[in-house]
Scaffold this active site. Structure first.
Site, PDB file in Angstrom:
ATOM      1  N   HIS A 257     -21.593  92.447 -75.830  1.00 49.67           N
ATOM      2  CA  HIS A 257     -23.238  93.493 -75.891  1.00 49.67           C
ATOM      3  C   HIS A 257     -23.063  93.799 -77.398  1.00 49.67           C
ATOM      4  O   HIS A 257     -22.304  94.066 -78.287  1.00 49.67           O
ATOM      5  CB  HIS A 257     -21.908  94.619 -75.368  1.00 49.67           C
ATOM      6  CG  HIS A 257     -22.047  94.670 -73.796  1.00 49.67           C
ATOM      7  ND1 HIS A 257     -23.024  95.113 -73.091  1.00 49.67           N
ATOM      8  CD2 HIS A 257     -20.699  94.458 -73.359  1.00 49.67           C
ATOM      9  CE1 HIS A 257     -22.299  95.012 -71.644  1.00 49.67           C
ATOM     10  NE2 HIS A 257     -21.400  94.116 -71.941  1.00 49.67           N
TER      11      HIS A 257
ATOM     12  N   CYS B 193     -24.503  90.308 -71.498  1.00 45.51           N
ATOM     13  CA  CYS B 193     -22.797  89.713 -70.450  1.00 45.51           C
ATOM     14  C   CYS B 193     -24.038  89.248 -68.801  1.00 45.51           C
ATOM     15  O   CYS B 193     -23.537  87.832 -68.574  1.00 45.51           O
ATOM     16  CB  CYS B 193     -22.920  91.441 -70.203  1.00 45.51           C
ATOM     17  SG  CYS B 193     -20.751  90.683 -69.909  1.00 45.51           S
TER      18      CYS B 193
ATOM     19  N   GLY C 106     -20.423  93.219 -60.794  1.00 44.88           N
ATOM     20  CA  GLY C 106     -19.581  92.308 -59.985  1.00 44.88           C
ATOM     21  C   GLY C 106     -19.989  91.511 -60.032  1.00 44.88           C
ATOM     22  O   GLY C 106     -20.127  90.614 -61.556  1.00 44.88           O
TER      23      GLY C 106
ATOM     24  N   GLU D 168     -25.480  95.226 -77.984  1.00 47.62           N
ATOM     25  CA  GLU D 168     -26.109  96.636 -78.810  1.00 47.62           C
ATOM     26  C   GLU D 168     -25.331  97.237 -78.811  1.00 47.62           C
ATOM     27  O   GLU D 168     -25.797  98.681 -79.364  1.00 47.62           O
ATOM     28  CB  GLU D 168     -27.234  96.666 -77.181  1.00 47.62           C
ATOM     29  CG  GLU D 168     -26.080  97.512 -75.855  1.00 47.62           C
ATOM     30  CD  GLU D 168     -25.211  96.559 -75.180  1.00 47.62           C
ATOM     31  OE1 GLU D 168     -25.694  94.986 -75.675  1.00 47.62           O
ATOM     32  OE2 GLU D 168     -24.874  96.450 -74.345  1.00 47.62           O
TER      33      GLU D 168
ATOM     34  N   SER E  31     -21.011  98.855 -65.818  1.00 51.19           N
ATOM     35  CA  SER E  31     -20.791  97.090 -65.774  1.00 51.19           C
ATOM     36  C   SER E  31     -19.468  98.345 -64.976  1.00 51.19           C
ATOM     37  O   SER E  31     -18.732  96.756 -64.721  1.00 51.19           O
ATOM     38  CB  SER E  31     -20.367  96.460 -66.885  1.00 51.19           C
ATOM     39  OG  SER E  31     -22.109  96.363 -67.528  1.00 51.19           O
TER      40      SER E  31
END
Ligand SMILES: NC(=O)CC[C@H](N)C(=O)O
Length: 359
Positions: free
Chosen positions: A325, A243, A218, A327, A45
């Site tokens: 996030h 996300c 982006g 994870e 990212s």
């Protein structure tokens, strides 16, 4: 000593110490993370961004591949108050320019006041301020990287966990962190990682129990194909997202996204679950946010600092997404149960849709 110049949007040039040579340009952002620099530097990212660490010492526990989130470094360049030799050598070996001994408080304050901005970097024996300004001149705005998914996605389908007995996941890879795949495999899922521009037929070939849109770099509005997949499958297939994935789901279902001033990047962003009243600590890395979820989605979790949407559920569709996030790489691990919720949603749908055997 190696020269190092950082040219900020508007033309102000900051001087530092060169730790890894080269020239670069990108969107200048900062993370407040005080740990997890390997995970941040390998997070797809950060593609097309220049990452400033606000924590002053980066690299104090070395560099170990098992903590990487991808097979390369993604930020275009790295700024810090002090980088250890381990990190500087790693960045040099990856061809990513690095600068330290600059006042990162000044850089962070500028970004906080002016917003994420374009910047140009020049590091090397003979570089000048002009070289950094030339890079700045060529720097594109993030939204102008219209096909950024191609830079970070798999080229072909990859399948993991074929011997697993759990749900089948079609993970649309817009720049997925490895630990998202690992979190699904750890829960016995079979994971089909699809290119960011996968077609409807590609997803149908997997016949997934859940369509999962990953994180990625982006502007979410540029992921037209992933947006159309969500539109196409949401009525019959559960949808999950992390996300960028949350943003794409909102774009697909009548919601809108917008760019934040400087975003959320760090490992202690507080998130409130609106139903339970519980606050959890989360890892984040995003510069866009869902502005309006639209009429098919409801916000279930918000950021305690600025009330932006952090969790979203479908109203009439089986949809569950997170802006942070879950994870947890790097931690905190408060939010790993997101993966259990996603797979439960997939399992329930698979069970209710199972065709009864003929007698
Ligand atoms: N980590 C991500 O998926 C980031 C999403 C998006 N590129 C943003 O900056 O908001």
């Amino acid at each position: 000593m190696t020269e190092a110049y950082v040219a900020l949007e508007g033309g102000h040039v900051i001087e530092g110490r060169g730790r890894a040579p080269g020239t670069a340009r990108g969107e200048l952002v900062f993370t407040t993370a005080y740990t997890g620099y390997e995970e941040s530097l390998t997070d797809p990212s950060y593609e097309e961004q220049v990452l400033t660490f606000s924590y002053p010492l980066i690299g104090n526990y070395g560099v170990r591949e098992e903590r990487f989130e991808d097979d390369r470094v993604h930020p275009r360049a790295v700024l810090a108050k002090e980088l250890t030799a381990d990190v500087a050598e790693w960045l040099e070996s990856e061809g990513v320019p690095a600068v330290d001994h600059l006042d990162t408080r000044e850089v962070v304050t500028d970004i906080r006041d002016e917003g994420a901005m374009k910047c140009g970097i020049a590091v090397g024996e003979d570089v000048t301020e002009e070289d950094a300004l030339e890079q700045l001149e060529q720097c594109k705005a993030m939204s102008e990287h219209t096909d950024i998914g191609a830079q970070v996605s798999v080229d072909e389908v990859e399948v993991y966990g074929e011997d697993n007995n759990g749900e089948t996941v079609a993970l649309v890879d817009c720049g997925a962190k490895d630990s998202i795949v690992d979190s699904l495999l750890a829960r016995d899922a079979e994971v089909h990682v699809l290119p960011y521009d996968a077609s409807v037929a590609d997803v149908e070939a997997v016949d997934p129990d859940v369509l999962f849109i990953s994180n990625g770099p982006g502007d979410p509005a540029n992921y037209e194909q992933a947006i159309s997949l969500v539109e196409e499958f949401v009525e019959d297939t559960p949808v999950a997202g992390i996300c960028l994935g949350q943003q794409i789901v909102a774009e697909a279902l009548g919601g809108t996204t917008e760019k934040m001033t400087f975003g959320h990047r760090g490992v202690n962003q507080p998130v409130l679950d609106l139903e339970s009243g519980q606050v959890v600590m989360t890892t984040q890395n995003h510069g866009y946010t869902v502005a309006d979820p639209g009429e098919h989605l409801e916000v279930t979790q918000i950021n305690v600092n600025d009330d932006t949407p952090e969790g979203i559920d479908g109203i009439e569709y089986d949809v569950i997404t997170r802006q942070y996030h879950p994870e947890a790489n790097p931690g905190p691990e408060d939010t790993l149960d997101f993966f259990d919720s996603v797979l439960e949603m997939a399992d329930e749908r698979a069970t209710t849709q199972a065709v009864p055997a003929d007698d």
